[in-house]
Design a protein around this motif. Structure first.
Motif, short mmCIF file in Angstrom:
data_model
loop_
_atom_site.label_atom_id
_atom_site.label_comp_id
_atom_site.label_asym_id
_atom_site.label_seq_id
_atom_site.Cartn_x
_atom_site.Cartn_y
_atom_site.Cartn_z
N UNK A 1 0.71 -1.12 -0.30
CA UNK A 1 0.68 0.42 -0.38
C UNK A 1 1.33 1.44 -0.13
N UNK A 2 2.22 1.49 0.72
CA UNK A 2 2.34 2.73 0.93
C UNK A 2 3.71 2.63 -0.66
N UNK A 3 4.14 1.75 -0.83
CA UNK A 3 4.70 1.23 -2.05
C UNK A 3 4.22 2.09 -3.22
N UNK A 4 2.58 1.83 -3.05
CA UNK A 4 1.39 2.68 -4.05
C UNK A 4 1.19 3.62 -4.34
N UNK A 5 0.73 4.49 -2.76
CA UNK A 5 1.06 5.73 -2.83
C UNK A 5 2.22 6.57 -2.87
N UNK A 6 2.91 6.43 -2.47
CA UNK A 6 4.29 6.91 -2.78
C UNK A 6 4.51 6.86 -4.97
N UNK A 7 4.24 6.31 -4.90
CA UNK A 7 3.89 5.88 -6.71
C UNK A 7 3.07 6.94 -7.22
N UNK A 8 2.00 7.04 -6.50
CA UNK A 8 0.85 6.97 -7.51
C UNK A 8 1.47 9.43 -7.07
N UNK A 9 1.85 9.22 -5.82
CA UNK A 9 2.72 10.97 -5.65
C UNK A 9 3.37 11.06 -7.27
N UNK A 10 4.20 10.17 -7.00
CA UNK A 10 5.15 10.33 -8.30
C UNK A 10 4.71 10.21 -9.53
N UNK A 11 3.37 9.95 -10.05
CA UNK A 11 2.67 10.31 -10.87
C UNK A 11 1.41 11.34 -11.20
N UNK A 12 1.21 12.21 -10.18
CA UNK A 12 0.23 13.02 -10.04
C UNK A 12 0.67 14.10 -10.91
N UNK A 13 -0.66 14.44 -11.23
CA UNK A 13 -0.62 16.32 -11.47
C UNK A 13 0.61 16.48 -12.59
N UNK A 14 0.53 14.66 -13.67
CA UNK A 14 1.44 15.16 -14.45
C UNK A 14 1.42 16.04 -15.33
N UNK A 15 0.02 16.41 -16.47
CA UNK A 15 -0.22 17.49 -17.12
C UNK A 15 0.58 18.76 -16.45
N UNK A 16 -0.69 19.06 -15.44
CA UNK A 16 -0.45 20.27 -14.89
C UNK A 16 0.75 20.74 -14.26
N UNK A 17 1.60 19.97 -14.50
CA UNK A 17 3.27 20.89 -13.50
C UNK A 17 3.89 19.85 -14.60
N UNK A 18 3.35 20.02 -15.71
CA UNK A 18 4.79 19.18 -17.27
C UNK A 18 5.97 20.55 -17.21
N UNK A 19 5.22 21.60 -17.07
CA UNK A 19 6.30 23.01 -17.66
C UNK A 19 7.20 23.24 -16.07
N UNK A 20 7.04 22.81 -15.40
CA UNK A 20 7.25 22.91 -14.09
C UNK A 20 8.54 21.82 -13.97
N UNK A 21 7.62 20.81 -14.36
CA UNK A 21 8.56 20.06 -13.60
C UNK A 21 10.30 19.70 -14.39
N UNK A 22 10.17 20.10 -16.03
CA UNK A 22 10.74 20.29 -16.94
C UNK A 22 12.03 21.38 -16.65
N UNK A 23 11.17 22.69 -15.81
CA UNK A 23 12.54 23.12 -15.34
C UNK A 23 12.99 22.39 -13.85
N UNK A 24 12.61 22.03 -13.69
CA UNK A 24 13.23 21.35 -11.93
C UNK A 24 14.31 20.71 -12.30
N UNK A 25 13.95 19.59 -13.85
CA UNK A 25 14.62 18.82 -14.14
C UNK A 25 16.07 19.63 -15.20
N UNK A 26 15.52 20.18 -15.43
CA UNK A 26 16.75 20.82 -16.48
C UNK A 26 17.40 21.49 -15.09
N UNK A 27 16.82 21.96 -14.09
CA UNK A 27 17.57 22.66 -12.82
C UNK A 27 18.89 22.51 -12.01
N UNK A 28 17.38 20.49 -11.95
CA UNK A 28 19.13 19.88 -10.92
C UNK A 28 19.50 18.85 -11.26
#
Length: 209
Positions: A1-28
């Motif tokens: 259950x815990x691993x499923x919850x964490x996986x859900x966090x990792x995959x959540x809101x991909x469309x809403x945060x795609x630009x934010x994620x791209x910036x974060x990945x480049x910066x990181x």
């Protein structure tokens, strides 16, 4: 259950945060490359898959970027099975970008002389900051980081301390390619890096809204 919850966090809101994620990945990735440049300029090694890549780089003369990309290939299956497709794609992007940038950064930033102790302190801190940025955007720099994140979610062990244990094993192999002083400074860098992650990274702080 815990691993499923964490996986859900990792995959959540991909469309809403795609630009934010791209910036974060480049910066990181950029921060990680800068930190690797500091370590390399001081002749130091690192832990994790970066440490394995450094060992291969020093032992074979192949570029760090190529070694880093190849070393991480076996871990994508674990990332996909345990942490989801979105996490795997973002991690692949971060690793590929880090590998490519590391090939060219020496042409823009010269690290002719870096004191090993200063390189360990600043390099470890900068890489740790880069990894935190990637974790915040549900990505990592590959192998050991993937294992550390999964173990933190599954057993509640801090990711930084888990990674520190793996790093100790990898750095022990460094005696074949480096002097005791360089290894000691490399251990210092690994401690700084992993304490930065252990103190600052908590999965409950980064729940997407």
């Amino acid at each position: 259950m815990a691993s499923n919850a964490f996986a859900g966090l990792l995959n959540s809101s991909a469309d809403r945060h795609s630009l934010d994620d791209a910036q974060g990945i480049v910066a990181g990735s950029m921060l990680a490359v800068l930190g690797v440049s500091l370590l390399s300029g001081a002749g130091l090694l690192a832990g994790g898959t970066a440490g394995l890549a450094f060992l291969a780089h020093y032992a074979t003369g192949l570029s760090f970027g190529l070694c880093f990309f190849v070393v991480n290939l076996p871990f994508y299956y674990l990332a996909f099975r345990r942490l989801g497709l979105a996490f795997t794609i973002k991690t692949f992007a971060a690793i590929a970008l880090t590998s490519v940038l590391s090939e060219f950064v020496s042409g823009f930033i010269s690290m002719a002389h870096v004191d090993p102790i200063a390189g360990a302190l600043f390099g470890g801190l900068v890489i740790g900051a880069g990894m935190l940025a990637l974790f915040r955007h549900r990505a990592s720099l590959g192998g050991i980081g993937i294992l550390a994140l999964y173990i933190q979610d599954r057993f509640g062990w801090r990711a930084g301390f888990v990674q520190l244990g793996f790093d100790g094993i990898i750095l022990a192999l460094s005696f074949f390619v480096a002097s005791p002083f360089i290894i000691a400074c490399s251990v210092l860098g690994a401690i700084v890096l992993n304490l930065t992650i252990a103190i600052n990274h908590r999965k409950d702080r980064y729940i997407a809204m």
